[in-house]
Design a protein around this motif. Structure first.
Motif, PDB file in Angstrom:
ATOM      1  N   SER A   7       0.820  -1.220   0.000  1.00 20.10           N
ATOM      2  CA  SER A   7       0.000   0.000   0.000  1.00 20.10           C
ATOM      3  C   SER A   7       0.853   1.270   0.000  1.00 20.10           C
ATOM      4  O   SER A   7       0.326   2.364  -0.116  1.00 20.10           O
ATOM      5  N   GLY A   8       2.168   1.116   0.150  1.00 21.48           N
ATOM      6  CA  GLY A   8       3.031   2.288   0.016  1.00 21.48           C
ATOM      7  C   GLY A   8       3.395   2.965   1.320  1.00 21.48           C
ATOM      8  O   GLY A   8       4.140   3.938   1.326  1.00 21.48           O
TER       9      GLY A   8
ATOM     10  N   ALA B 159       1.830   6.120  -0.548  1.00 23.25           N
ATOM     11  CA  ALA B 159       0.523   5.578  -0.177  1.00 23.25           C
ATOM     12  C   ALA B 159      -0.646   6.421  -0.686  1.00 23.25           C
ATOM     13  O   ALA B 159      -1.635   5.880  -1.175  1.00 23.25           O
ATOM     14  N   GLU B 160      -0.513   7.753  -0.559  1.00 22.90           N
ATOM     15  CA  GLU B 160      -1.655   8.598  -0.909  1.00 22.90           C
ATOM     16  C   GLU B 160      -1.982   8.560  -2.406  1.00 22.90           C
ATOM     17  O   GLU B 160      -3.066   8.962  -2.814  1.00 22.90           O
TER      18      GLU B 160
ATOM     19  N   VAL C 117      -3.763   4.548  -3.408  1.00 23.67           N
ATOM     20  CA  VAL C 117      -5.196   4.321  -3.223  1.00 23.67           C
ATOM     21  C   VAL C 117      -5.967   4.759  -4.467  1.00 23.67           C
ATOM     22  O   VAL C 117      -6.958   4.147  -4.856  1.00 23.67           O
TER      23      VAL C 117
ATOM     24  N   GLN D  36      -6.171  -0.314   1.549  1.00 25.72           N
ATOM     25  CA  GLN D  36      -5.786  -1.132   2.695  1.00 25.72           C
ATOM     26  C   GLN D  36      -6.707  -0.863   3.876  1.00 25.72           C
ATOM     27  O   GLN D  36      -6.936   0.274   4.256  1.00 25.72           O
TER      28      GLN D  36
ATOM     29  N   LEU E 272     -10.662  10.946  -2.577  1.00 25.46           N
ATOM     30  CA  LEU E 272     -10.111  11.405  -3.860  1.00 25.46           C
ATOM     31  C   LEU E 272     -11.101  11.299  -5.015  1.00 25.46           C
ATOM     32  O   LEU E 272     -10.815  11.728  -6.116  1.00 25.46           O
TER      33      LEU E 272
END
Lengths: 297, 241
Positions: B48-49, B76-77, B80, B86, B109
């Motif tokens: 997921s970063g 991560a941002e 998604v 996640q 988002l």
């Protein structure tokens, strides 16, 4: 006697308005990155000097100056966050705390270097110095302006935080940075905005500070910074509502101590204020609106 | 759909993932089982970063007809937004936000308002309690309700791949049963699932394929059925003698 008490309450309200505006930023910044930002008071000083500069250098209307000072404070907050605090992200809490002390000293000394330590007279337009008589009390228009401006900004802030998408992201980020990232929130941007808003309000408070006391100097930020810290702690650090309440409470407490105690005690007002703080924290260790589970650093 | 190749991860100088490789195909439910501290959660947060691998690569293809992308270094941002969501360990709902806000922030988002509304309807259909409690703060929910909210929130980004970290943690057996049924429904609607579980029995029952992790390595893999019958797995994770 009745009018004396009313005058004192009014003074408490004015002082409280300024403390509240400063405490909000303090609390927001702590809430989002758990940073005790001791440089926050110095933004107040910068706000005061920017105001003075703008007033002296031309015929800009005072309304416009409010907006410009808000922006100046915000830019200063963004700059400090970017240069000093972002590189410290993830470091132990005490590192951030010491960084903020360093920034505070830096700003104060830069102020002395550029502006000299000599206090300067603060100018406000004549229409802000008119005396008004409302019922038993008399006050200047600047006092009224301070009270109203504080309420306007706080109302806008509460609306922003509670009812907008950005406010929701701010609250989420304050609660959990990593999970906020999983939602797609750019936490760097949110942290920057938090600094901008908090510091902008501190800048406006600096403008009020100058208007209220009539003189400013590069070290003036220390006292409001410390008081805002106390106000934020009373309210429960991290909570915006708490910071506002703490600010007003502190303003009233301070003025009432001075006003109601025999005059020989009045120079001990800060001692009384901090005793109150200790008493409040004994009963409510996390302040009025603090969370119970604020264990980790 | 997802290919993790030879990922090595250090967390504060601790060598947590020692070169793991795994694959998730479109439409699957894949389980990742193993003991505490084996590195299951780190595996998910590397995908997921939230955690960056020091070596190795992660490839992701949201849909079969879309190009494959290297997401090894994507933060991560942004991940998604590419279709991976996640649901973190221990639920981690935003307890100060209302239930409704938690769901909305899952769709932070997304610009397609109409689709967000229909996803809200769908999530509230899966977990009707969320609609009932929509105005309450998420912190006031029970553990099971928070779990449902955390899954609902993760679904609100409309993910192609859902990463689930221990949905059974600390929940009563009937509740776990219910949540696993919902996972089947979510999967049937086209969301691929990578599931980390300590409850190996239920995970292997649900999953088509599974991986077993031990101290930072993947030691076994196979279909859920194969692993459930494997002697070692039975002894170590299923409590058989």
């Amino acid at each position: 006697m009745g009018s004396y008490l009313a005058e004192q309450l009014l003074n408490g309200l004015i002082l409280g308005s300024m403390y509240a505006l400063i405490a909000i930023g303090f609390s927001m910044i702590y809430g989002i990155i758990r940073l005790i930002n001791f440089a926050h008071g110095d933004i107040v000083m910068i706000g005061a000097f920017v105001t003075l500069g703008l007033v002296m250098n031309g015929k800009i209307s005072f309304m416009v100056i409010v907006v410009l000072v808000l922006l100046a404070g915000a830019l200063m907050g963004i700059l400090i966050e970017r240069v000093a605090f972002r590189p410290m992200r993830g470091a132990p809490q005490v590192t951030g705390f010491i960084t903020s002390l360093a920034i505070s000293i830096l700003l104060q000394n830069l102020g002395i270097l550029l502006l000299t330590a000599q206090p300067r007279n603060f100018f406000i337009p004549d229409y802000l110095q008119v005396f008004l008589h409302i019922g038993p009390v008399s006050l200047r228009t600047i006092d009224l302006a301070i009270i109203v401006t504080a309420i306007v900004f706080m109302t806008l802030l509460v609306f922003l935080v509670k009812y907008t998408r950005l406010g929701m992201a701010m609250r989420a980020t304050a609660e959990n940075l990593n999970v906020a990232r999983l939602m797609g929130i750019n936490i760097n941007r949110i942290i920057m905005l938090t600094f901008a808003i908090g510091s902008g309000l501190a800048g406006v408070a600096g403008m009020m500070w100058g208007g209220k006391y009539g003189q400013i100097d590069p070290l003036l930020g220390f006292v409001p910074g410390l008081k805002a810290f106390v106000a934020a702690v009373i309210g429960g650090v991290g909570s915006i509502t708490g910071a506002m309440m703490g600010g007003y409470l502190l303003g009233f407490a301070e003025v009432l101590f001075v006003g109601l105690l025999p005059p020989i005690y009045s120079s001990y007002r800060d001692a009384f204020v901090f005793t109150t703080l200790i008493l409040i924290l004994l009963v409510l260790p996390t302040g009025f609106f603090g969370k119970k589970t604020e264990g980790e650093a | 759909m997802l290919e993790v190749r030879d990922s090595h991860v250090y967390i504060r100088q601790t060598y947590v993932l020692k070169g793991i490789s795994l694959e998730v195909r479109h439409g699957e439910i894949v389980a990742l089982i193993g003991a505490n501290g084996a590195g299951k959660t780190t595996t998910l947060s590397t995908i997921s970063g939230l955690t960056r691998a020091s070596r190795g690569s992660i490839q992701f293809r949201p849909d079969k007809d879309m190009p494959q992308r290297d997401i090894t270094k994507v933060p991560a941002e942004e991940i998604v937004n590419m279709g991976i969501s996640q649901c973190p360990e221990g639920r981690q709902v935003f307890s100060d936000l209302s239930v409704w806000e938690n769901l909305l922030i899952g769709a932070y988002l997304r610009k397609d308002k109409k689709a967000v509304q229909s996803d809200l309807k769908w999530v509230c259909g899966l977990f009707p309690i969320l609609r009932e409690r929509s105005r309450q703060s998420a912190g006031s929910l029970s553990g099971g309700e928070q779990m449902m909210l955390a899954i609902g929130r993760a679904l609100m980004s409309s993910p192609r791949l859902l990463l689930l970290d221990e949905p059974s943690l600390g929940l009563a057996p009937q509740l776990v049963e219910l949540i696993f049924e919902m996972l089947e429904q979510i999967n049937a609607k086209g969301t691929t699932i990578l599931l980390v579980e300590q409850n190996a029995r239920m995970a292997l029952e649900l999953a088509q394929r599974a991986y077993v992790m031990e101290t930072g390595n993947i030691t076994l893999s196979g279909t859920g059925k194969e692993l459930a019958e494997n002697e070692e797995v039975r002894r170590a994770y299923l409590g058989a003698n």
